[in-house]
Design an enzyme around this catalytic site. Sequence first.
Site, PDB file in Angstrom:
ATOM      1  CB  CYS A   1      -0.899   0.005   1.227  1.00 29.26           C
ATOM      2  SG  CYS A   1      -1.871  -1.488   1.345  1.00 29.26           S
TER       3      CYS A   1
ATOM      4  N   GLY B   1      -0.220   0.413  -4.987  1.00 28.46           N
ATOM      5  CA  GLY B   1      -1.505  -0.240  -4.812  1.00 28.46           C
ATOM      6  C   GLY B   1      -2.507   0.337  -5.776  1.00 28.46           C
TER       7      GLY B   1
ATOM      8  CG  ASN C   1       3.045   0.343   3.113  1.00 29.02           C
ATOM      9  OD1 ASN C   1       4.125   0.850   2.854  1.00 29.02           O
ATOM     10  ND2 ASN C   1       2.691  -0.821   2.607  1.00 29.02           N
ATOM     11  N   GLY C   2       1.787  -2.174   5.213  1.00 28.77           N
ATOM     12  CA  GLY C   2       2.491  -3.249   5.932  1.00 28.77           C
ATOM     13  C   GLY C   2       1.519  -4.341   6.306  1.00 28.77           C
TER      14      GLY C   2
ATOM     15  CE1 TYR D   1       8.202  -5.116  -9.865  1.00 21.76           C
ATOM     16  CE2 TYR D   1       7.060  -5.137  -7.761  1.00 21.76           C
ATOM     17  CZ  TYR D   1       7.029  -5.131  -9.139  1.00 21.76           C
ATOM     18  OH  TYR D   1       5.838  -5.124  -9.794  1.00 21.76           O
TER      19      TYR D   1
HETATM   20  P1  AMP Z   1       7.480 -13.911 -11.899  1.00 25.76           P
HETATM   21  O1  AMP Z   1       7.013 -13.610 -13.287  1.00 25.76           O
HETATM   22  O2  AMP Z   1       6.439 -14.605 -11.075  1.00 25.76           O
HETATM   23  O3  AMP Z   1       8.788 -14.614 -11.823  1.00 25.76           O
HETATM   24  O4  AMP Z   1       7.681 -12.514 -11.153  1.00 25.76           O
HETATM   25  C1  AMP Z   1       8.788 -11.724 -11.448  1.00 25.76           C
HETATM   26  C2  AMP Z   1       8.368 -10.475 -12.136  1.00 25.76           C
HETATM   27  O5  AMP Z   1       7.373  -9.818 -11.356  1.00 25.76           O
HETATM   28  C3  AMP Z   1       9.534  -9.524 -12.264  1.00 25.76           C
HETATM   29  O6  AMP Z   1       9.466  -8.927 -13.549  1.00 25.76           O
HETATM   30  C4  AMP Z   1       9.317  -8.506 -11.168  1.00 25.76           C
HETATM   31  O7  AMP Z   1       9.635  -7.216 -11.608  1.00 25.76           O
HETATM   32  C5  AMP Z   1       7.854  -8.607 -10.808  1.00 25.76           C
HETATM   33  N1  AMP Z   1       7.622  -8.676  -9.348  1.00 25.76           N
HETATM   34  C6  AMP Z   1       8.461  -9.053  -8.378  1.00 25.76           C
HETATM   35  N2  AMP Z   1       7.860  -8.981  -7.176  1.00 25.76           N
HETATM   36  C7  AMP Z   1       6.613  -8.551  -7.382  1.00 25.76           C
HETATM   37  C8  AMP Z   1       5.484  -8.258  -6.538  1.00 25.76           C
HETATM   38  N3  AMP Z   1       5.547  -8.412  -5.215  1.00 25.76           N
HETATM   39  N4  AMP Z   1       4.340  -7.830  -7.119  1.00 25.76           N
HETATM   40  C9  AMP Z   1       4.264  -7.676  -8.441  1.00 25.76           C
HETATM   41  N5  AMP Z   1       5.285  -7.933  -9.303  1.00 25.76           N
HETATM   42  C10 AMP Z   1       6.448  -8.370  -8.780  1.00 25.76           C
END
Ligand code: AMP
Length: 486
Positions: free
Chosen positions: A14, A40, A115-116, A254
């Site tokens: 969030c 979010g 947030n958390g 990220y």
């Molecule tokens: P995946 O496709 O499941 O391996 O997720 C990795 C991709 O999702 C990477 O391109 C990341 O930039 C992105 N990513 C990593 N963590 C998150 C997160 N918590 N929520 C949304 N996207 C994420």
Amino acid sequence: MKYLFSKSKPRDECGVYGVYNHDKAANLTALGLHALQHRGQDSAGIVTSNNHKFFAHRGMGQVSDVFSNKEIIPKLIGRLSIGHNRYGTTGESALKNVQPLFSELDFGGIAIAHNGNLTNTNQIKEKLIKNGAIFQSTSDTEVILHLISTAKGNLIDRIVYALQSITGAFSLVLLTNDSLIGVRDPFGIRPLVLGKLNNTYILSSESCGLDIIGADLIRDVEPGEILIIKNHKIDSIKPFKKTYLRPCLFEYIYFSRPDSILEGRNVYDVRKSIGHQLAIENPNDNKIIDVVIPIPDSGNASALGYSEKIKKPFEFGIIRNHYTGRTFIEDSISVRNLSVKLKHNPNIFSFKDKSIALVDDSIVRGTTSVKIVEMLRNCGVKNVHMRIASPPVKHPCFYGIDTPTKEELLASKFTIDQIKKYIGADSLKFVTLDGVYKALGFQNGREKEKPMFTDHYFSGDYPVKLIDQDAGIYPAQLSLLIEPTK
Ligand code: AMP
């Protein structure tokens, strides 16, 4: 009591925002939330106070949807305001959970945005329910309101009591009729900054929320600090016994916006430095790579840093369609795969027969990497060398970032070689955890005894006790009533 709790995942990534003393407090809050939209996208809300009454508007969707009707913001009157952006796609993200939450207590109204994630929600909720509390939402944040409501003493004593009762990650903004209060948990896991615009004080999850309104960044709220902004001055108290800054490493990797400054570090610079480390750790890469391509946008900064270091050209070989949501927004695997295709398209006919370093910030389930490696191969690329600007994600997050269960995390069940085969790459390298710490300025890497960040996704070292999780109950969401997302 286990049967009471729904199994769906919390998606509490969030953004929070607060304004003290501005005649357009609601407008500033809406702008701040817009800048924090990446934190979010499922719902948004604002509560304001004019010292006597509170005014609220909350809804499902992005800030620009929720506040699209031009008549809404002028009705949110008062010089004090807080706002919230929330992630969520399941019943748990129904309107009843949209923040800020608001309660009428004996001393007056109070609104809260969080947030958390808390890690002892269930434990506390059980006690409160036994004592007659009636919960209106399924969000862990409501527990804090109940604790404030049942505590004794003045407002601040009661907030302190509530905060000392909870465990987990919490950056909070609270609003009473005449004060704005900002809180960061004792480890400062989620970010929160204080800013100023003339005589107006601002609290924002990230500094990009200050930039948008032209406010200056004063400082980060400290771990375990409560800032009480009232009567045009700020009081700071630190009621927790032990505080120690261990912010979330994934914010740098990220989650935060690259133009934000967290704890004095520009997120973009950190990501570029992680790219440098990735190159330093793979000294032969400049012999096998012809061109460096990021997975946009998450891989952009680290790919740039990596390409600088290996001295090979950086090219946008994949174009991202900005009009689709993040991959994780989708719920089922089949839809998730589709969404990768909706999101990325190769732009690489000039890279045919080339050896490519494909750079992303992380691999979680592997969905993105599998699809993009396949996309590149279909375009006649000679080799795809996958380079990841974080260590393997092996452990779920319980502190507010949406990660899948351990079983779904590719790196928790596969070796690096197996992941390489699974995603179809010619080679696969992850930056080391020490490399990430070096990129953050710690020349000796991660200090085992006193790591400066929480890096549990990589190390399994959780700084805050996982009370509900260890008791086998997580997420702790009271949910006999399931409401489909509106
Ligand atoms: P995946 O496709 O499941 O391996 O997720 C990795 C991709 O999702 C990477 O391109 C990341 O930039 C992105 N990513 C990593 N963590 C998150 C997160 N918590 N929520 C949304 N996207 C994420």
